[in-house]
Write an enzyme that holds these catalytic residues in place. Structure first.
Site, PDB file in Angstrom:
ATOM      1  N   ARG A  95     -69.980  -1.305  17.011  1.00 30.92           N
ATOM      2  CA  ARG A  95     -69.388  -0.660  17.299  1.00 30.92           C
ATOM      3  C   ARG A  95     -68.458   0.572  16.784  1.00 30.92           C
ATOM      4  NH1 ARG A  95     -64.705  -3.113  21.580  1.00 30.92           N
ATOM      5  NH2 ARG A  95     -64.462  -3.447  19.426  1.00 30.92           N
ATOM      6  N   ASP A 123     -53.292  -4.490  23.605  1.00 30.80           N
ATOM      7  CA  ASP A 123     -54.232  -5.338  22.023  1.00 30.80           C
ATOM      8  C   ASP A 123     -55.787  -4.041  23.008  1.00 30.80           C
ATOM      9  OD1 ASP A 123     -54.211  -7.610  24.493  1.00 30.80           O
ATOM     10  OD2 ASP A 123     -56.198  -7.674  23.815  1.00 30.80           O
ATOM     11  N   ASN A 124     -55.992  -3.946  23.759  1.00 33.70           N
ATOM     12  CA  ASN A 124     -56.640  -3.023  24.438  1.00 33.70           C
ATOM     13  C   ASN A 124     -56.739  -1.351  24.345  1.00 33.70           C
ATOM     14  OD1 ASN A 124     -58.445  -5.298  24.618  1.00 33.70           O
ATOM     15  ND2 ASN A 124     -58.351  -5.494  26.505  1.00 33.70           N
ATOM     16  N   ASP A 134     -61.939  -1.562  24.877  1.00 30.57           N
ATOM     17  CA  ASP A 134     -62.438  -2.753  24.882  1.00 30.57           C
ATOM     18  C   ASP A 134     -63.638  -2.464  26.220  1.00 30.57           C
ATOM     19  OD1 ASP A 134     -62.799  -4.146  22.599  1.00 30.57           O
ATOM     20  OD2 ASP A 134     -60.612  -5.620  22.606  1.00 30.57           O
TER      21      ASP A 134
HETATM   22  P1  AMP Z   1     -61.096  -9.435  25.190  1.00 27.39           P
HETATM   23  O1  AMP Z   1     -60.713 -10.029  26.329  1.00 27.39           O
HETATM   24  O2  AMP Z   1     -62.339  -8.825  24.775  1.00 27.39           O
HETATM   25  O3  AMP Z   1     -60.079  -7.927  24.768  1.00 27.39           O
HETATM   26  O4  AMP Z   1     -60.339  -9.687  23.976  1.00 27.39           O
HETATM   27  C1  AMP Z   1     -59.250 -10.536  24.123  1.00 27.39           C
HETATM   28  C2  AMP Z   1     -58.627 -11.453  22.901  1.00 27.39           C
HETATM   29  O5  AMP Z   1     -60.013 -13.327  22.705  1.00 27.39           O
HETATM   30  C3  AMP Z   1     -59.465 -10.552  21.637  1.00 27.39           C
HETATM   31  O6  AMP Z   1     -58.351 -11.288  20.435  1.00 27.39           O
HETATM   32  C4  AMP Z   1     -60.294 -11.361  21.221  1.00 27.39           C
HETATM   33  O7  AMP Z   1     -61.362 -11.374  20.250  1.00 27.39           O
HETATM   34  C5  AMP Z   1     -60.915 -12.503  21.907  1.00 27.39           C
HETATM   35  N1  AMP Z   1     -62.139 -13.210  22.563  1.00 27.39           N
HETATM   36  C6  AMP Z   1     -62.371 -12.907  23.217  1.00 27.39           C
HETATM   37  N2  AMP Z   1     -64.193 -13.824  23.524  1.00 27.39           N
HETATM   38  C7  AMP Z   1     -64.424 -14.305  22.587  1.00 27.39           C
HETATM   39  C8  AMP Z   1     -65.066 -15.150  21.911  1.00 27.39           C
HETATM   40  N3  AMP Z   1     -65.451 -15.105  23.274  1.00 27.39           N
HETATM   41  N4  AMP Z   1     -64.580 -15.532  20.504  1.00 27.39           N
HETATM   42  C9  AMP Z   1     -63.520 -15.523  19.946  1.00 27.39           C
HETATM   43  N5  AMP Z   1     -63.087 -14.684  20.231  1.00 27.39           N
HETATM   44  C10 AMP Z   1     -63.062 -14.080  21.306  1.00 27.39           C
HETATM   45 MG    MG Z   2     -59.451  -6.690  23.925  1.00 25.60          MG
END
Ligand code: AMP
Ligand code: MG
Length: 491
Positions: free
Chosen positions: A178, A254-255, A264
């Site tokens: 990315r 956070d997004n 994201d």
């Molecule tokens: P997201 O929903 O993808 O925006 O992720 C929310 C949080 O969860 C962020 O801190 C991501 O880095 C973490 N996260 C999501 N999927 C994983 C994964 N498979 N392993 C580790 N961290 C994850």
């Molecule tokens: Mg995220």
């Protein structure tokens, strides 16, 4: 001059910040042989990378995280965030590792990040991996958004392997490379604000301003100026989302990008038939992030951002800045929608036409993208709408009534047909990334290691306003089976 992987200049300005901002962690190699799933030439151009590098044996290894890129910093960023309204103090890059940043000859700065490259200190309960399915979805959509002219992160390539990844089902691993000028999020600032680490918060703000908003450095209060600028960009961004029917799906703080980028891509979706209450994320049971909630949530998130600036700006200034959001958003949205209808300026009569059209579209479950694209062909002196346009409505009488008023407005307020039609076709896309199209590309890739559908979609989505007459079927509304596609936070 084009760079090879050996000559790509990498600077690591983020790595020079105090260690509180990130953790240094190397990617975890994949166990099975890696393969290239797709390479995006347009993104390579941003980095001034020679497209030939994709042939080199180390390409897959480097962009899978199996072999280091020379001078890489290997950084996972810390951040916090409000998730579905609740504050989570510790999130961070749980499965993304930044290799560094490179500056192209035009001064454009790009951070290069591997997403899905293994565990980091922020992984919490996660495995640090990304599955092929979600990686293809992010890859395609970030290019689709760019093609639509909407600010977004980009993606250089996808690599993958047979390594197993456990989600609801067993899937396989992939790594997305990315690119973004910065991956700093609203939640990056919340991380320090809620720990009462105001010196570090100030350092992060100074970094963002120096690197990405240098023009604000001379303002009376650069932090307030930053807030105002992020409000402006976010208002415009969400107006653009609404204008193409894009639903982000997880608008947690956070997004939310500090640069106003779409960031994201998880359970996102584009509207097919027009339904303002549409919820694209099956995990979002209460519709917090429904299509019609996005503008309001944008403000909610900006209020979280403003909160983190309170050590440096007055509450009154923060409120005043936030009060600018609604007018900025409405102005941008109304302008875009007026343009979509073929008018240069928005006014009350166009608002009336738009409101009436949208309510008929909702009642008749009219396809959002195809309706606006069809309007591009209206001839203002021809009182018969094309049959294909009229057929998008079950209640023909109401549509005929609307159409009469629309033509009258075109006659008095719009440019002559040829010029207007051409302009409308530059703002009303023919192709969007419908879930069923992404799903077809995913299934071919998963089942047969056949990536041709990704290729076709990239061509269409990078240029979504062109006719591409040989790909007419890709502009079709979803087939019946598509109703069963459920996208959730699982990725
Ligand atoms: P997201 O929903 O993808 O925006 O992720 C929310 C949080 O969860 C962020 O801190 C991501 O880095 C973490 N996260 C999501 N999927 C994983 C994964 N498979 N392993 C580790 N961290 C994850
Ligand atoms: Mg995220």
């Amino acid at each position: 001059m084009k760079h090879t992987l050996q000559t790509l200049p990498l600077s690591n300005s983020f790595a020079k910040l105090p260690g509180d901002f990130f953790s240094q962690v190397a990617p975890t190699p994949l166990q099975h042989e890696t393969r290239l799933i797709h390479f995006n030439q347009a993104a390579a151009e941003l980095l001034k990378l020679d497209p030939e590098i994709v042939q080199s044996p180390e390409f897959n290894e480097i962009f899978s995280g199996n072999q280091p890129l020379e001078n890489a910093a290997h950084i996972a960023m810390g951040y916090a965030g409000h998730q579905f309204g609740y504050f989570v103090p510790q999130l961070g890059d749980g499965r993304a590792i930044m290799l560094g940043e490179t500056t192209n000859s035009k001064g454009g700065k790009w951070e290069i990040q591997l997403k899905g490259s293994g565990m980091t200190p922020y992984s919490r309960m996660g495995d640090g991996r990304a599955v092929l399915r979600s990686t293809i979805r992010e890859y395609l959509c970030s290019e689709a958004m760019h093609g639509l002219g909407i600010p977004t992160t980009r993606a250089l390539c996808i690599t993958g392997s047979d390594d197993k990844v456990y989600r609801e089902q067993v899937e396989t691993a992939a790594v997305l490379t990315r690119l973004a000028p910065s991956h700093v999020r609203f939640g990056s600032l919340e991380f320090f604000y809620y720990r009462d680490k105001h010196d570090l918060l100030r350092q992060l703000l100074d970094y963002v301003i120096e690197q990405h908003y240098p023009e604000l450095q001379d303002s009376d209060n650069a932090y307030l100026a930053l807030l105002e600028e992020v409000i402006k960009r976010t208002a415009k961004l969400i107006a653009q989302w609404q204008s193409v029917g894009f639903c982000h799906g997880v608008m947690n703080t956070d997004n939310m990008s500090i640069l106003g980028l779409t960031l994201d891509y998880g359970p996102y979706g584009f509207l097919d038939s027009y339904d303002p209450r549409h919820i694209c994320n099956h995990s979002d049971h209460h519709g917090r992030y429904a299509y019609d909630q996005q503008p309001e949530i944008g403000l909610w998130n900006l209020a979280c951002l403003a909160q983190t600036l309170l050590p440096f700006i007055t509450e009154e200034a923060a409120k005043h800045a936030l009060n600018q959001y609604a007018p900025l958003y409405h102005h941008a949205y109304q302008q875009l929608m007026a343009n979509k209808l073929g008018f240069e300026q928005h006014d009350d009569s166009i608002e009336e036409l738009l409101t009436s059209l949208l309510s008929q579209m909702q009642l008749n479950q009219t396809d959002f993208t195809n309706l606006f694209r069809s309007l591009c062909n209206v001839e203002r002196d021809n009182d018969q709408p094309h049959a294909s346009l009229r057929d998008m409505f079950i209640d023909r009488d109401s549509f005929d009534h609307w159409f009469k008023a629309y033509r009258a407005a075109l006659q008095t307020q719009a440019k002559p047909d040829v010029a207007r039609q051409a302009e409308m076709k530059r703002i009303n896309p023919k192709f969007i990334l419908r879930n069923y199209l992404a799903q077809a590309a995913i299934e071919k890739a998963e089942q047969n290691k056949d990536y041709s559908e990704i290729d076709t979609l990239m061509q269409l989505l990078q240029n979504p306003f062109a006719e591409h007459p040989q790909f007419e079927q890709y502009a079709e509304p979803p087939p019946e089976w598509a109703g069963e596609i459920a996208v959730s936070c699982s990725s």
